[in-house]
Design a protein around this motif. Structure first.
Motif, short mmCIF file in Angstrom:
data_model
loop_
_atom_site.label_atom_id
_atom_site.label_comp_id
_atom_site.label_asym_id
_atom_site.label_seq_id
_atom_site.Cartn_x
_atom_site.Cartn_y
_atom_site.Cartn_z
N ILE A 33 -25.41 48.41 20.09
CA ILE A 33 -26.40 47.84 21.01
C ILE A 33 -25.91 48.01 22.45
N PHE A 34 -26.80 48.57 23.28
CA PHE A 34 -26.49 48.75 24.70
C PHE A 34 -27.08 47.59 25.49
N LYS A 42 -28.46 51.87 31.11
CA LYS A 42 -28.53 51.89 29.64
C LYS A 42 -29.46 53.01 29.17
N SER A 43 -30.67 53.02 29.75
CA SER A 43 -31.67 54.02 29.32
C SER A 43 -31.22 55.43 29.68
N SER A 44 -30.47 55.55 30.78
CA SER A 44 -29.99 56.88 31.19
C SER A 44 -29.04 57.45 30.13
N ILE A 45 -28.24 56.57 29.50
CA ILE A 45 -27.33 57.04 28.44
C ILE A 45 -28.12 57.30 27.16
N VAL A 46 -28.91 56.29 26.75
CA VAL A 46 -29.53 56.34 25.42
C VAL A 46 -30.70 57.33 25.37
N PHE A 47 -31.61 57.25 26.35
CA PHE A 47 -32.81 58.09 26.29
C PHE A 47 -32.64 59.41 27.02
N THR A 393 -27.47 56.06 11.82
CA THR A 393 -26.88 55.51 13.05
C THR A 393 -28.02 54.82 13.80
N VAL A 394 -27.81 53.56 14.16
CA VAL A 394 -28.86 52.80 14.85
C VAL A 394 -28.39 52.46 16.26
N ILE A 395 -29.13 52.93 17.27
CA ILE A 395 -28.79 52.64 18.67
C ILE A 395 -29.94 51.85 19.28
N VAL A 396 -29.61 50.70 19.87
CA VAL A 396 -30.64 49.80 20.38
C VAL A 396 -30.35 49.43 21.83
N VAL A 397 -31.37 49.51 22.69
CA VAL A 397 -31.27 48.95 24.04
C VAL A 397 -31.92 47.58 23.96
N GLU A 398 -31.19 46.53 24.30
CA GLU A 398 -31.72 45.18 24.03
C GLU A 398 -31.16 44.12 24.99
N ARG A 405 -26.33 39.82 18.74
CA ARG A 405 -25.35 39.21 17.82
C ARG A 405 -25.09 40.04 16.57
N VAL A 406 -26.09 40.84 16.11
CA VAL A 406 -25.90 41.55 14.83
C VAL A 406 -25.26 42.93 15.03
N ALA A 407 -24.89 43.27 16.27
CA ALA A 407 -24.32 44.60 16.53
C ALA A 407 -22.97 44.76 15.86
#
Length: 751
Positions: A33-34, A42-47, A393-398, A405-407
């Motif tokens: 989770i980012f 965050k979005s620049s890395i993930v998206f 692999t699950v990547i989440v911006v949140e 907490r579940v990361a």
């Protein structure tokens, strides 16, 4: 899995947008989770880095010919990315699709239901497509499968007391002297000075309903054959027989006042042919099942015991259960997808992927908790864990603490936003983040504090007997002059009560919702908020020249790049390459324009200033007021000339908020203003809401965020649940008493 066999996606030297040479390892087949403030990168890395590169590499597998039809993804500005797998991006873009796209079609549940009816429905009428309202064989012939009968509102389309020359035709395109009007004139059949009320029935029929015919006309001295048809015949063909929802938003708005809508008299809104509606299973036809809420439909499907139906029933149950698990049990299969909220759209997309059998995929989620009540967040977490446990692999911006907490692994980006962000400030576990001292870590440790002192209402804004959608004769008084937060689980009726019912009673209210602002590379914070107009005038008067010179969309634009600052080199069937303009060096203006200055700065230097720097530089009252509004919403770090297309969703919503703040409105309605906001930014938002109320405004906020709810003067909680189990007021009052309301789910989370 032993530690040594853990694989990683490895990024080296990422520099997209504000990233400062970021290098990073993301564990595969885990939930990463980012976190970080809005605009931190965050979005620049993930998206813009991971998702863009994965999509680009995937597209490279196709032939050059096929690639010309696929979206183009530029290569991210990074030294290297290793170990990528295919990315599935589940974002918050609303599902469009017009009237023919429903929740059943988009989740692929309707095709299975159609198959079920074609196998075991009685009387048997044929293959599955006979039950589809998108197929000529199955659609109601009267309404072409839309379920609604659209017509033209004659009172709004024509003014019978006027002649054609006086503008009797009020429809768009028929202004006197316009193209369509001239075609009527050239056809030569009508007296242009006679009132329409004096036309004979035959003449009126010819004007309005004549079928298409060829007429010889004179255009610029040349005889040309032109197709002419009746005014209403043409309008109907253009906007009613074709689905008007597939037209541009501008066109829809333009023609909407002239179109009336009612249920189709033949199928009564069921959209299907009489043969399809006559075929039943256990007493219900396919339209009745599609109109049931998913939770109830699931139980009805389980009662079908015919052995021939077993495979279809099993598949339907599995898919319907996914919808129930993610908290969408209040939706129906016939719900049109363009009426779903951003959060609902995202969760519907998730369900599609859950039913798939792809593994070792990288799933990328953009704030999946948006629009979810705290009660339902655990359902989302279970879904993320299911995807991980299948080997993905699950990547989440949140931003939501309950999701963070579940990361398995957390990457905190910061320390601040914009130019003061773009670094990795923490990597590790949730426990480590709490002790890290970063903005995210610090705010996660803060306890929720309920407001103790409440403003008194200055009046009331009543809603009486509202029964739209799932509202059950709701009557409620919304207090004036205070901050009211409307809460309740997804589907409980919050948006219906406020956005539909309340706003229809108060059309003057200023609405700040999640619809995107027009983003293009030519619009920026200065143009959107109106600052640019004042800046251009100031430059013009200081230098005694035309204001148009100081616009890169007008006279002042660099001629080489047309004011874009970049030039696109077309490489034929290869990707287009974007290069900085070598004439203006990316500054977008002509050389002579840059020679003009205001207080020693050129127009390009002013556009490179951050809001914070501009506040120090400008003394103009009007400019300072608009800059202060941007500063108040926490956007001190963005530059005046930054293209809106590079801003995050949360930043765009706050720019919209800033541009509305200076309006002297009396009622503000906001739909989930915390979307895209970091916990530390919610304090800024709260200050701004308080400032609006203290200035004498009524502020109504639809929100799930507990911090905002806890600071309300008045709460209206809808429920007790979603869909048919919602639509009632379960609590009205101050936040300190909501925990006592037994029916209120929100109350259980507010202490």
């Amino acid at each position: 899995m032993s530690g040594s066999s853990q694989e990683y996606i490895v990024i080296s030297g990422a520099r997209e947008n504000n990233l400062k040479n970021v290098s990073l390892s993301i564990p595969k087949r885990k939930i990463t989770i980012f976190t970080g403030v809005s605009g931190s990168g965050k979005s620049s890395i993930v998206f813009d880095t991971i998702a863009a590169e994965s999509s680009r590499l995937l597209n490279e597998n196709f032939s050059m010919f096929v690639r010309t039809f696929l979206p183009k993804f530029p290569q991210p500005d990074t030294d290297a990315i290793e170990n990528l797998s295919m990315a599935v991006i589940v974002d918050q873009k609303r599902l469009g699709g017009g009237s023919h796209s429903t929740m059943g079609t988009v989740t692929d549940i309707s095709p299975i239901l159609r198959l079920l009816f074609s196998r075991v429905g009685q009387p048997h009428i044929g293959p599955a497509n006979m039950f589809s309202f998108n197929d000529p064989q199955g659609m109601c012939p009267e309404c072409s499968g839309i379920g609604r009968r659209l017509g033209v509102d004659m009172d709004k389309a024509l003014d019978l007391s006027k002649s054609l020359n006086d503008g009797a035709i009020l429809l768009p395109d028929y202004s006197v002297g316009g193209w369509e009007f001239n075609m009527i004139v050239q056809a030569g059949d009508f007296d242009l000075d006679k009132k329409l009320s004096d036309y004979t029935e035959a003449e009126l029929d010819q004007l309005l309903y004549a079928k298409a015919r060829k007429v010889k006309m004179d255009f610029a001295g040349k005889a040309t054959n032109i197709t002419v048809e009746g005014v209403l015949e043409k309008f109907t063909g253009k906007y009613i027989r074709q689905d008007v929802k597939m037209k541009s938003e501008r066109t829809q708005k333009m023609v909407a006042p002239f179109i009336t809508e009612g249920k189709c008299p033949s199928c009564h809104g069921a959209r299907l042919s009489q043969a399809a509606l006559g075929c039943r299973i256990n007493g219900s036809n396919i339209a009745e099942l599609s109109a049931m809420e998913v939770g109830r439909l699931s139980r009805v499907i389980q009662e079908i015991s015919d052995p021939a139906a077993a495979p279809a029933v099993k598949s339907l149950n599995e898919r319907l259960q996914h919808l129930v698990d993610i908290g969408l049990d209040y939706l129906t299969l016939d719900r049109e997808t363009d009426t779903l909220s951003g959060g609902e759209s995202q969760r519907v997309k998730m369900v599609k992927h859950l039913s798939g059998s792809l593994v070792d995929v990288t799933y990328i989620f953009d704030e999946p908790s948006v629009g979810l009540h705290p009660r339902d967040v655990h359902r989302l977490n279970e879904l993320l864990q299911k995807l991980r446990d299948k080997g993905n692999t699950v990547i989440v911006v949140e931003h939501d603490p309950d999701v963070i907490r579940v990361a398995d692994h957390i990457v905190d980006v910061g320390p601040q936003a914009g130019s003061r962000g773009g670094n990795i400030v923490f990597e590790g576990s949730y426990g480590g983040l709490l002790e890290s001292g970063t903005l995210t870590g610090t705010h996660l440790k803060r306890p929720l504090q309920l407001k103790q002192q409440f403003r008194q209402a200055s009046g009331k804004l009543p809603v009486k007997d509202a029964s739209l959608h799932n509202l059950q004769n709701v009557s409620v008084d919304i207090p004036a002059g205070v901050l009211t937060v409307v809460t309740g689980v997804a589907g409980s009726g919050k948006s219906t009560l406020i956005n539909d019912v309340f706003l229809s009673l108060h059309p003057e209210a200023i609405v700040i919702d999640q619809s995107s602002i027009g983003v293009s590379t030519r619009s920026n914070p200065a143009t959107y908020t109106g600052i640019m107009d004042d800046v251009r005038k100031a430059f013009a008067s200081a230098n005694k020249v035309s204001p148009g010179l100081f616009s890169f969309n007008s006279k002042g634009a660099c001629e080489n790049c047309q004011g874009l600052g970049v030039v696109y080199a077309d490489m034929g069937i290869l990707d287009t390459v974007k290069l900085p303009c070598e004439v203006c060096g990316g500054r977008r203006f002509k050389e002579e324009v840059l020679a003009y200055t205001l207080n020693g700065r050129s127009i390009a230097e002013v556009l490179e200033m951050t809001v914070e720097q501009a506040l120090e530089f400008f003394e103009l009252k009007e400019v300072r007021r608009k800059l202060q509004a941007l500063s108040d919403v926490g956007l001190t770090y963005i530059t005046l000339g930054q293209p809106l297309s590079t801003l995050s969703g949360g930043e765009c919503q706050r720019i919209k908020l800033a541009s509305e703040l200076h309006k002297q409105g009396s009622i503000y309605v906001m739909d989930e203003p915390t979307t895209g906001l970091h916990m530390s930014d919610i304090g800024h938002l709260q200050e701004m809401l308080d400032r609006l109320v203290d200035a004498g405004n009524t502020v109504i906020v639809i929100e799930h965020n507990l911090e905002v709810i806890s600071q309300a003067d008045w709460i209206i909680d809808l429920g007790p649940d979603g869909g048919s189990r919602g639509g009632q007021i379960v609590y009205e009052g101050t936040p300190d008493r909501i925990a006592e309301a037994a029916e209120s789910i929100t109350g259980k989370y507010l202490h």
